[in-house]
Each structure stands twice: as structure tokens, then as C-alpha cells.
Motif scaffolding. Structure first.
Motif, PDB file in Angstrom:
ATOM      1  N   MET A 166      32.449  23.356 -15.957  1.00 27.58           N
ATOM      2  CA  MET A 166      31.353  24.227 -16.378  1.00 27.58           C
ATOM      3  C   MET A 166      30.021  23.471 -16.403  1.00 27.58           C
ATOM      4  O   MET A 166      28.979  24.013 -16.010  1.00 27.58           O
ATOM      5  CB  MET A 166      31.649  24.831 -17.754  1.00 27.58           C
ATOM      6  CG  MET A 166      32.801  25.837 -17.718  1.00 27.58           C
ATOM      7  SD  MET A 166      33.326  26.398 -19.362  1.00 27.58           S
ATOM      8  CE  MET A 166      32.049  27.613 -19.700  1.00 27.58           C
ATOM      9  N   LEU A 167      30.068  22.213 -16.860  1.00 28.71           N
ATOM     10  CA  LEU A 167      28.821  21.437 -16.948  1.00 28.71           C
ATOM     11  C   LEU A 167      28.341  20.996 -15.568  1.00 28.71           C
ATOM     12  O   LEU A 167      27.199  21.250 -15.177  1.00 28.71           O
ATOM     13  CB  LEU A 167      29.048  20.210 -17.840  1.00 28.71           C
ATOM     14  CG  LEU A 167      29.123  20.501 -19.332  1.00 28.71           C
ATOM     15  CD1 LEU A 167      29.655  19.297 -20.091  1.00 28.71           C
ATOM     16  CD2 LEU A 167      27.730  20.882 -19.847  1.00 28.71           C
ATOM     17  N   ALA A 168      29.209  20.304 -14.843  1.00 32.80           N
ATOM     18  CA  ALA A 168      28.828  19.845 -13.501  1.00 32.80           C
ATOM     19  C   ALA A 168      28.556  21.053 -12.617  1.00 32.80           C
ATOM     20  O   ALA A 168      27.635  21.045 -11.791  1.00 32.80           O
ATOM     21  CB  ALA A 168      29.937  18.973 -12.915  1.00 32.80           C
ATOM     22  N   ALA A 170      27.381  24.048 -13.477  1.00 30.59           N
ATOM     23  CA  ALA A 170      26.056  24.628 -13.732  1.00 30.59           C
ATOM     24  C   ALA A 170      24.978  23.833 -12.996  1.00 30.59           C
ATOM     25  O   ALA A 170      24.055  24.408 -12.414  1.00 30.59           O
ATOM     26  CB  ALA A 170      25.775  24.660 -15.239  1.00 30.59           C
ATOM     27  N   VAL A 189      20.615  21.071 -23.548  1.00 31.67           N
ATOM     28  CA  VAL A 189      20.946  22.463 -23.903  1.00 31.67           C
ATOM     29  C   VAL A 189      22.341  22.833 -23.383  1.00 31.67           C
ATOM     30  O   VAL A 189      23.168  23.396 -24.107  1.00 31.67           O
ATOM     31  CB  VAL A 189      19.885  23.444 -23.329  1.00 31.67           C
ATOM     32  CG1 VAL A 189      20.340  24.896 -23.466  1.00 31.67           C
ATOM     33  CG2 VAL A 189      18.541  23.226 -24.023  1.00 31.67           C
ATOM     34  N   LEU A 190      22.591  22.485 -22.122  1.00 36.07           N
ATOM     35  CA  LEU A 190      23.907  22.750 -21.516  1.00 36.07           C
ATOM     36  C   LEU A 190      25.015  22.047 -22.292  1.00 36.07           C
ATOM     37  O   LEU A 190      26.061  22.645 -22.577  1.00 36.07           O
ATOM     38  CB  LEU A 190      23.939  22.214 -20.084  1.00 36.07           C
ATOM     39  CG  LEU A 190      23.505  23.098 -18.941  1.00 36.07           C
ATOM     40  CD1 LEU A 190      23.539  22.306 -17.642  1.00 36.07           C
ATOM     41  CD2 LEU A 190      24.415  24.318 -18.811  1.00 36.07           C
ATOM     42  N   GLN A 193      25.792  23.609 -25.637  1.00 32.01           N
ATOM     43  CA  GLN A 193      26.531  24.857 -25.455  1.00 32.01           C
ATOM     44  C   GLN A 193      28.015  24.553 -25.183  1.00 32.01           C
ATOM     45  O   GLN A 193      28.898  25.187 -25.760  1.00 32.01           O
ATOM     46  CB  GLN A 193      25.931  25.625 -24.273  1.00 32.01           C
ATOM     47  CG  GLN A 193      26.477  27.019 -24.084  1.00 32.01           C
ATOM     48  CD  GLN A 193      25.574  28.081 -24.685  1.00 32.01           C
ATOM     49  OE1 GLN A 193      24.364  27.887 -24.772  1.00 32.01           O
ATOM     50  NE2 GLN A 193      26.163  29.168 -25.114  1.00 32.01           N
ATOM     51  N   ALA A 194      28.252  23.570 -24.333  1.00 33.01           N
ATOM     52  CA  ALA A 194      29.637  23.210 -23.998  1.00 33.01           C
ATOM     53  C   ALA A 194      30.357  22.633 -25.219  1.00 33.01           C
ATOM     54  O   ALA A 194      31.523  22.947 -25.467  1.00 33.01           O
ATOM     55  CB  ALA A 194      29.649  22.204 -22.852  1.00 33.01           C
ATOM     56  N   GLN A 196      29.729  23.245 -28.322  1.00 33.92           N
ATOM     57  CA  GLN A 196      29.943  24.353 -29.249  1.00 33.92           C
ATOM     58  C   GLN A 196      31.211  25.138 -28.879  1.00 33.92           C
ATOM     59  O   GLN A 196      31.875  25.695 -29.751  1.00 33.92           O
ATOM     60  CB  GLN A 196      28.721  25.281 -29.178  1.00 33.92           C
ATOM     61  CG  GLN A 196      28.606  26.272 -30.296  1.00 33.92           C
ATOM     62  CD  GLN A 196      28.153  25.620 -31.599  1.00 33.92           C
ATOM     63  OE1 GLN A 196      27.740  24.460 -31.616  1.00 33.92           O
ATOM     64  NE2 GLN A 196      28.248  26.361 -32.669  1.00 33.92           N
ATOM     65  N   SER A 197      31.534  25.168 -27.580  1.00 32.65           N
ATOM     66  CA  SER A 197      32.663  25.978 -27.115  1.00 32.65           C
ATOM     67  C   SER A 197      34.007  25.413 -27.523  1.00 32.65           C
ATOM     68  O   SER A 197      35.020  26.103 -27.411  1.00 32.65           O
ATOM     69  CB  SER A 197      32.605  26.121 -25.590  1.00 32.65           C
ATOM     70  OG  SER A 197      33.027  24.919 -24.972  1.00 32.65           O
TER      71      SER A 197
END
Lengths: 208, 208
Positions: A166-168, A170, A189-190, A193-194, A196-197
Motif C-alpha cells: 500500500m505504501l510503495a 501509493a 501522511v501516508l 495512515q498506514a 493507524q491501519s
């Protein structure tokens, strides 16, 4: 046509035997320039040798084939900076992911990616170079997730591969499909968010 | 060489005036086959007309230029199924993201993407086609996030674009860089992870 060097002497790797790091970096940069000019399929050892100002033998003594040189160059370009173990999942993951964003921000390197992808579809050795490149670029992020899991900062069932996809993903999607780069503030920010998931509720409360 | 039709009659769009939907779908499929064979830059209206079994005039009466035809074809291919408003953020987001995963799983379409990216780097009209394609493919997911925000299911400051970048990004990254497709079960894992990253604690408790 000259290209600003992408790889400095410091970022080359050592193998078992003594190497001339500066020469290695010169050859890696010549490889990137040659591929940028002719594509992965069109690049030749002759062309790389000419750009580096060395003989073909100098290259063949180091790398027995074009594939091995490409894989070495991919590894040199993507070798992440030593990602620190800060004890904070957000900080560790940020340090691990920022080099991917930085790499995608460099015009010379980002410009190689679409043609690499197009050629990888039809060429197993280019596909192998791509896999080396990708695996190296995500390794530190995977390790940051595993450290967070061992500390109990994240839900134990968290899938590290999915999180890093998800990170790479994005970052790559923005660069390739949206034509956007991601700066350090947006990487943070990314990453938040990750994190937090998958954070345990205790860790979320500490962070908020 | 024949290609299985990617677009069925049902998935073409209507404009203001009456159209022959079946003919439109035939031309869109011929466009995809032509681009697959010759690349975006090499595809011609003549070649598309020949594959569709129609005259050039039939195409030019519908789309005044190759760029407009490409953009129409990109929109037709990426038009998501009507994403339902289920009242559940997980279900809405799943319905919105699954068509992206399905599209990347279709070999004909997935094979077009690397060359589209490579050519977009050097051609503004191909870049515009790519942007149309991408914007349409993510629209339903953005709307699902906005509905969840209005319901109060997610943290109000959640950035819908970032969340969708992570989801669509993971799918594109897996397909292009890892050579992996994502099936429906794996899409659900991704969506749950993304939803977890922005849910209010009440919503998390309800889901767990």
C-alpha cells in the motif's frame, strides 16, 4: 549527452573481493545513461564501456553478463540508506519508505521505470532485474513492520507485505499514473495512515 | 490475430445523441486490439477501421481524432459497475476497488499498461488518455470515502485521495512491479486494512 551521476561512490556495494568502488560507481552511472538512451533491450556492454571510458574487459571481469551488471546496478541504485531502529514504528517506516519516494523523484531514475516495465513484459532477464530492484527497495520497510510486531505495537496478524504494497504502491501509482511525486511531508501522511491501519489501540492512544 | 472482446455492448456510454452501442463496442475492442499490436503511438484509425470491419468515415463521424477515440475507449474500459450505496464503508469500498483489480487481471488490458506508461512519458495526448483512464477508475472509491465521511464512520480529516492512492496503488504495484494479480479475497483484505486506518473508534468496535 551527459547525465548527472545517480550513484555516488559511497552507495556501491562491496562483494567478497577488493573492488575499485569509484570505478564501479562510474560503470553503474554509465549503465543508467545507456539504458536511458537505448532502453534495456538496446543497451550494450560496448555502449556502457564507451560511456564509462573503460574497455569491455574491465566490465566483463566484474560482471560476466549484461543481466548481472543490470542487477548489480539495480541493487546499487535501490540500496536504502541504513534505516535506523528508532523504537518508533512511524519513524522507522518513514525512514524506510522515504528513499523509495526520493528515487521516484529523481528524473533520471523515474524515466527508466516505464520502459523497464514495458520491456520486462517480454524479457525474463529484465523481469529478473525488476524483481531485484523491487525486493531491495521494500526490504527495510518490511523489517520495520516486523520490529513493530515484535514490540507489540501493531496487531499481531498484520500482513507486512500488504502494508508495504500500500505504501510503495501509493508512491509508484502517483508517479506513474498520476504524474505526481511525493515529498517528505506527504510521505509522513501516508506512513501515519498506514500505521493507524494496524496499530494496537494502546499505540494509537499514545500517538494521538 | 484475434482478441477476445474486452468491452461488451452494455458497458459503452451514451452521449446526447442516439448511438449504435454495438458498433461503438466493436470499435472500442478494435482500438484495444490495434494498440496491443502496434502501441499507442503506432495505432492508426485505418488499422482500427480494418479490425472493426468499418470505413474510416464511420469512426471519424463518431470521434474527430485518434485522441478522442482513445479517451472514449479508456473511459469505456474503465467505467466501473454501478457501485452500490450499501451503508457499509467496507462493502462500498470493496465494490469500488474490485473493478480495478479485475481490470488488472485481464491479460489484454494489463498488457497495454506498461506501453501506455512508456509512451505517455513522451506524448501529451497519450498522457491525457492515461489521466482519463485513471480518474474514471478511482471515482467510485473516492465517492465511497465521501459517503463514509458524511455518515461519520471515518475520521473527518481523512484524505480520500491518499486512501485511494494506497488501495489502487497496491493493486497497480503488485501487477506491474511484482507481477501479481489480486483476487477478490485479497482485495477485501486490502480494503479492511485501509478502512481500519481511518475509522472512528466506534466504527472499529462495531466491525471487530
Amino acid at each position: 549527452m551527459t547525465t548527472a551521476p545517480v550513484v555516488s561512490t559511497r552507495t556501491t556495494q562491496r562483494r567478497g573481493r577488493p573492488r575499485d568502488d569509484r570505478l564501479d560507481a562510474t560503470i553503474v552511472n554509465a549503465t543508467i545513461a545507456e539504458v536511458g538512451a537505448k532502453g534495456w533491450g538496446g543497451a550494450t556492454i560496448e555502449g556502457i564501456a564507451a560511456r564509462a571510458g573503460v574497455g569491455r574487459g574491465t566490465i566483463y571481469r566484474r560482471w560476466p553478463s549484461k543481466t548481472e551488471l543490470f542487477q548489480y546496478a539495480a541493487a546499487a541504485v535501490t540500496r536504502p540508506v541504513e534505516a535506523p531502529d528508532t523504537g518508533s514504528f512511524v519513524d522507522d517506516l518513514f525512514s524506510a519508505v522515504l528513499p523509495i519516494a526520493d528515487m521516484l523523484t529523481q528524473p533520471d531514475l523515474a524515466a527508466l521505470l516505464p520502459s523497464l516495465l514495458a520491456e520486462a513484459a517480454n524479457d525474463a532477464s529484465i523481469r529478473q532485474t525488476l524483481r531485484t530492484f523491487v525486493a531491495r527497495s521494500r526490504q527495510q520497510a518490511i523489517e520495520a513492520v516486523e520490529r513493530a510486531r515484535r514490540r507489540g505495537d501493531i496487531v499481531q496478524s498484520t500482513d507486512a507485505e500488504t502494508l508495504v504494497d500500500m505504501l510503495a504502491g501509493a508512491l509508484v501509482y502517483r508517479r506513474l499514473l498520476l504524474g505526481e511525486t511525493t515529498d517528505a511531508a506527504a510521505v509522513r501522511v501516508l506512513v501515519r495512515q498506514a500505521v493507524q491501519s494496524c496499530s494496537t489501540s494502546e499505540a494509537i492512544e499514545e500517538n494521538s
